[in-house]
Design an enzyme around this catalytic site. Structure first.
Site: not given
Ligand code: NAD
Length: 350
Positions: A185, A135
């Protein structure tokens, strides 16, 4: 106690009015000042996070926020969108830790779309890193490359950023069931391989807390399959954005969920998890309980006043037990009330 109040847009002012009434009812000594953030600030000053608001927010011990945004500002240039104000205040105040409890009150067990036996007694705390990740990462943009448009963002974390959010999660777990699940991940993204490595290292400082790891896709599945396996979940900004919304929906009532965003000294911004609900703004029907429960979180985390926080939480439970419901959590047989009546009932329960 210096509190900066930012009602914001849409239902923000309506729900904030009730939260402020509850806070005042407690009879604690505090200074409170209101300012503009979001679309209302764009309208008044052209800036979603104007300088006057910045000064007030920086001087305060805690910030109480309603919600920002609405269709009116959706087509503004990016720097004049309400959400920019939200990202701006989080970044400026260094609010790197977002705490979102997802609690299913027994009285609202039917509000969840999941079977009551899967979600009954649910009590998860999602700890989301809030100031890093994709972000905020540079470079970013949309440009033309090789004759076609090309969009790109950058995911990155430093090990110190990862360590400090992991510590928030471990400390929170010590006050709960001493279980932390770190979500990443690592099989695909190097950035999150570092996340896992640092999580393991930080876990060694907390031998009394059980640390597990889960890939984000599996975490998304497990949250709907068997959500009660989780106590504290900790993850980065992007995954946390998605998983915390998913977890909050397990409860079926976004109008009930508070949140806290903390800096390293427990200064915090407290707000409901939901947005500005433009579809019901101005109608007096919004559920003020998430904002009222955000006041409780503020008292607990920034002002270390657990007793006052509990008073509010107990008052909310009492009102639910009395069968009062705003439209979003209404079930047949209950008494449907508006924003003001719900606030009145919490005051009476206090
Ligand atoms: P939303 O949370 O505002 O609304 C989703 C649905 O939930 C709507 O049907 C709404 O009526 C209902 N709802 C939300 N809060 C409620 C409450 N307290 N009581 C009763 N019902 C409630 O999400 P959205 O519609 O996706 O977004 C609307 C605007 O809010 C957008 O501009 C978005 O950018 C903004 N937003 C702001 C924040 C924030 O300020 N932190 C967070 C999310 C979205």
């Amino acid at each position: 106690m210096k509190i900066c109040v930012l009602p914001g847009d849409g239902i923000g002012p309506e729900i904030m009015a009730e939260a402020v009434r509850v806070l005042k009812e407690l009879g604690l000594a505090f200074e409170m000042e209101e300012a503009l953030l979001g679309g209302c600030a764009v309208d008044a000053t052209g800036d979603p996070y104007p300088e006057a608001t910045q000064k007030l927010a920086q001087a305060a011990d805690a910030v109480l926020l309603g919600a920002v945004g609405g269709p009116k500002w959706d087509n503004n240039p990016r720097e004049q969108r309400p959400e920019r104000g939200l990202l701006g205040i989080r970044k400026q105040l260094g609010l790197f830790a977002n705490l979102r409890p997802a609690i299913l009150y027994p009285e609202l067990a039917n509000a969840s779309t999941l079977k009551p036996e899967v979600v009954a007694g649910l009590d998860i705390l999602i700890v989301r890193e809030l100031t890093g990740d994709i972000y905020f990462g540079q470079p970013r943009g949309i440009e033309v490359r090789n004759g076609e448009r090309f969009g790109f963002n950058t995911m990155h974390y430093t090990e110190s950023e990862i360590r400090r959010i992991l510590r928030v999660a471990f400390e929170a777990a010590r006050k709960r069931s001493r279980k932390v699940c770190s979500v990443d991940k690592m099989n695909v993204l190097e950035c999150t391989q570092l996340w896992r490595d640092v999580a393991i290292e930080t876990g060694r400082e907390y031998p009394d807390v059980e640390l597990s790891h889960m890939l984000v896709d599996n975490a998304a599945m497990q949250l709907v399959k068997n959500p009660r396996q989780f106590d504290v979940m900790v993850t980065g900004n992007l995954f946390g954005d998605i998983l915390s919304d998913e977890a909050s929906m397990l409860t079926g009532s976004i109008g009930m969920l508070p949140s806290a965003s903390l800096d390293a000294n427990n200064k915090g911004l407290y707000e409901p998890c939901h947005g500005s609900a433009p579809d019901i703004a101005g109608k007096g029907v919004a559920n003020p309980l998430a904002t009222i429960l955000s006041v409780a979180m503020m008292l607990r985390y920034t002002f270390a006043n657990d007793a006052a926080a509990r008073r509010i939480e107990d008052a909310v439970k009492k009102v639910l037990a009395q069968g009062l419901r705003t439209g979003d959590i209404y079930e047949p047989g209950m008494k449907q009330v508006g924003t003001r009546e719900m606030g009145d009932a919490v005051l009476a329960a206090l």
